[in-house]
Design an enzyme around this catalytic site. Sequence first.
Site, PDB file in Angstrom:
ATOM      1  N   ASP A   8       0.872  -1.167   0.000  1.00  0.00           N
ATOM      2  CA  ASP A   8       0.000   0.000   0.000  1.00  0.00           C
ATOM      3  C   ASP A   8       0.918   1.228   0.000  1.00  0.00           C
ATOM      4  O   ASP A   8       2.142   1.107  -0.181  1.00  0.00           O
ATOM      5  CB  ASP A   8      -0.986  -0.031   1.173  1.00  0.00           C
ATOM      6  CG  ASP A   8      -0.332   0.166   2.533  1.00  0.00           C
ATOM      7  OD1 ASP A   8       0.904   0.318   2.623  1.00  0.00           O
ATOM      8  OD2 ASP A   8      -1.072   0.167   3.542  1.00  0.00           O
ATOM      9  N   HIS A   9       0.354   2.393   0.237  1.00  0.00           N
ATOM     10  CA  HIS A   9       1.121   3.637   0.227  1.00  0.00           C
ATOM     11  C   HIS A   9       2.211   3.655   1.295  1.00  0.00           C
ATOM     12  O   HIS A   9       3.232   4.329   1.129  1.00  0.00           O
ATOM     13  CB  HIS A   9       0.186   4.835   0.428  1.00  0.00           C
ATOM     14  CG  HIS A   9      -0.567   4.765   1.726  1.00  0.00           C
ATOM     15  ND1 HIS A   9      -1.667   3.938   1.894  1.00  0.00           N
ATOM     16  CD2 HIS A   9      -0.365   5.371   2.915  1.00  0.00           C
ATOM     17  CE1 HIS A   9      -2.105   4.058   3.138  1.00  0.00           C
ATOM     18  NE2 HIS A   9      -1.339   4.918   3.780  1.00  0.00           N
ATOM     19  N   CYS A  65       3.319  -3.014   4.041  1.00  0.00           N
ATOM     20  CA  CYS A  65       2.499  -1.857   4.394  1.00  0.00           C
ATOM     21  C   CYS A  65       3.216  -1.135   5.526  1.00  0.00           C
ATOM     22  O   CYS A  65       4.393  -1.399   5.772  1.00  0.00           O
ATOM     23  CB  CYS A  65       1.055  -2.238   4.735  1.00  0.00           C
ATOM     24  SG  CYS A  65       0.801  -3.243   6.201  1.00  0.00           S
ATOM     25  N   GLY A  66       2.560  -0.247   6.203  1.00  0.00           N
ATOM     26  CA  GLY A  66       3.220   0.510   7.263  1.00  0.00           C
ATOM     27  C   GLY A  66       3.758  -0.377   8.372  1.00  0.00           C
ATOM     28  O   GLY A  66       4.891  -0.245   8.805  1.00  0.00           O
ATOM     29  N   THR A  67       2.932  -1.310   8.823  1.00  0.00           N
ATOM     30  CA  THR A  67       3.344  -2.229   9.897  1.00  0.00           C
ATOM     31  C   THR A  67       3.467  -3.674   9.428  1.00  0.00           C
ATOM     32  O   THR A  67       4.064  -4.495  10.114  1.00  0.00           O
ATOM     33  CB  THR A  67       2.334  -2.214  11.061  1.00  0.00           C
ATOM     34  OG1 THR A  67       1.075  -2.693  10.571  1.00  0.00           O
ATOM     35  CG2 THR A  67       2.195  -0.826  11.666  1.00  0.00           C
ATOM     36  N   GLY A  68       2.853  -4.006   8.316  1.00  0.00           N
ATOM     37  CA  GLY A  68       2.781  -5.384   7.846  1.00  0.00           C
ATOM     38  C   GLY A  68       1.587  -6.130   8.415  1.00  0.00           C
ATOM     39  O   GLY A  68       1.216  -7.190   7.918  1.00  0.00           O
ATOM     40  N   ILE A  69       0.974  -5.580   9.435  1.00  0.00           N
ATOM     41  CA  ILE A  69      -0.116  -6.269  10.129  1.00  0.00           C
ATOM     42  C   ILE A  69      -1.350  -6.398   9.231  1.00  0.00           C
ATOM     43  O   ILE A  69      -1.884  -7.498   9.050  1.00  0.00           O
ATOM     44  CB  ILE A  69      -0.476  -5.552  11.449  1.00  0.00           C
ATOM     45  CG1 ILE A  69       0.717  -5.590  12.409  1.00  0.00           C
ATOM     46  CG2 ILE A  69      -1.709  -6.190  12.082  1.00  0.00           C
ATOM     47  CD1 ILE A  69       0.577  -4.661  13.610  1.00  0.00           C
ATOM     48  N   GLY A  70      -1.809  -5.299   8.683  1.00  0.00           N
ATOM     49  CA  GLY A  70      -3.012  -5.336   7.851  1.00  0.00           C
ATOM     50  C   GLY A  70      -2.859  -6.238   6.646  1.00  0.00           C
ATOM     51  O   GLY A  70      -3.765  -7.035   6.325  1.00  0.00           O
ATOM     52  N   MET A  71      -1.728  -6.146   5.985  1.00  0.00           N
ATOM     53  CA  MET A  71      -1.471  -6.991   4.812  1.00  0.00           C
ATOM     54  C   MET A  71      -1.500  -8.463   5.198  1.00  0.00           C
ATOM     55  O   MET A  71      -2.085  -9.284   4.490  1.00  0.00           O
ATOM     56  CB  MET A  71      -0.114  -6.648   4.188  1.00  0.00           C
ATOM     57  CG  MET A  71      -0.094  -5.349   3.420  1.00  0.00           C
ATOM     58  SD  MET A  71      -0.982  -5.499   1.865  1.00  0.00           S
ATOM     59  CE  MET A  71      -0.016  -4.424   0.839  1.00  0.00           C
ATOM     60  N   HIS A  98       9.648 -24.169   9.352  1.00  0.00           N
ATOM     61  CA  HIS A  98       8.649 -24.824  10.189  1.00  0.00           C
ATOM     62  C   HIS A  98       7.217 -24.675   9.691  1.00  0.00           C
ATOM     63  O   HIS A  98       6.386 -25.560   9.934  1.00  0.00           O
ATOM     64  CB  HIS A  98       8.717 -24.291  11.619  1.00  0.00           C
ATOM     65  CG  HIS A  98      10.017 -24.564  12.290  1.00  0.00           C
ATOM     66  ND1 HIS A  98      10.220 -24.317  13.630  1.00  0.00           N
ATOM     67  CD2 HIS A  98      11.199 -25.061  11.828  1.00  0.00           C
ATOM     68  CE1 HIS A  98      11.456 -24.643  13.952  1.00  0.00           C
ATOM     69  NE2 HIS A  98      12.067 -25.090  12.873  1.00  0.00           N
ATOM     70  N   ARG A 132       8.368 -33.472  11.017  1.00  0.00           N
ATOM     71  CA  ARG A 132       7.350 -33.220  12.041  1.00  0.00           C
ATOM     72  C   ARG A 132       6.554 -31.947  11.762  1.00  0.00           C
ATOM     73  O   ARG A 132       5.404 -31.817  12.185  1.00  0.00           O
ATOM     74  CB  ARG A 132       7.992 -33.134  13.425  1.00  0.00           C
ATOM     75  CG  ARG A 132       8.830 -31.904  13.670  1.00  0.00           C
ATOM     76  CD  ARG A 132       9.533 -31.968  15.025  1.00  0.00           C
ATOM     77  NE  ARG A 132      10.096 -30.708  15.424  1.00  0.00           N
ATOM     78  CZ  ARG A 132      11.279 -30.246  15.031  1.00  0.00           C
ATOM     79  NH1 ARG A 132      12.024 -30.959  14.203  1.00  0.00           N
ATOM     80  NH2 ARG A 132      11.721 -29.083  15.465  1.00  0.00           N
ATOM     81  N   HIS A 133       7.129 -31.024  10.999  1.00  0.00           N
ATOM     82  CA  HIS A 133       6.443 -29.763  10.689  1.00  0.00           C
ATOM     83  C   HIS A 133       5.332 -29.961   9.656  1.00  0.00           C
ATOM     84  O   HIS A 133       4.365 -29.210   9.640  1.00  0.00           O
ATOM     85  CB  HIS A 133       7.443 -28.727  10.193  1.00  0.00           C
ATOM     86  CG  HIS A 133       8.555 -28.479  11.151  1.00  0.00           C
ATOM     87  ND1 HIS A 133       8.360 -27.905  12.387  1.00  0.00           N
ATOM     88  CD2 HIS A 133       9.879 -28.765  11.065  1.00  0.00           C
ATOM     89  CE1 HIS A 133       9.518 -27.820  13.023  1.00  0.00           C
ATOM     90  NE2 HIS A 133      10.451 -28.350  12.248  1.00  0.00           N
TER      91      HIS A 133
END
Length: 148
Positions: A8-9, A65-71, A98, A132-133
């Site tokens: 995003d921007h 994005c700004g934090t990566g959280i929303g994306m 993993h 195992r992963h």
Amino acid sequence: MKVILASDHGGINIRKEIGNLLEEMNIEYEDIGCECETSVDYPDYALPAAERVASGEFDRGILICGTGIGMSIAANKVKGIRCALVHDLFSAKATREHNDTNMLAMGERVIGPGLAREIAKVWLTTEFEGGRHEQRVKKIAQIENKHA
């Protein structure tokens, strides 16, 4: 390997740095934007990138994005996507080894371009360990199918 890249921007600068890295690594990629400095909605970029990874058109995707959280939240709503929000090298490696992540999210307001490049390089070059992963990743898919 084929990678789709989107932001995003709030993630334009690091997205361009990652594009340069992909070129240096001779990795085929498509950059789907955004190319504006005015505010846009991150789901409008995360969703098409995630859908194209989920469809198999791309092997992996990188979202900024700004934090990566929303994306990362938006991408993880797409069936078959395992997107990890990463801001350190250990997590970049572990999420591939993993969790077999197929998308990476980072925040431009959280980390600088140098670290972002290092994270992306580690993430792109680390293989899934399986073993195992693999059972755990399959359980994630079962949860996803149950709630689809």
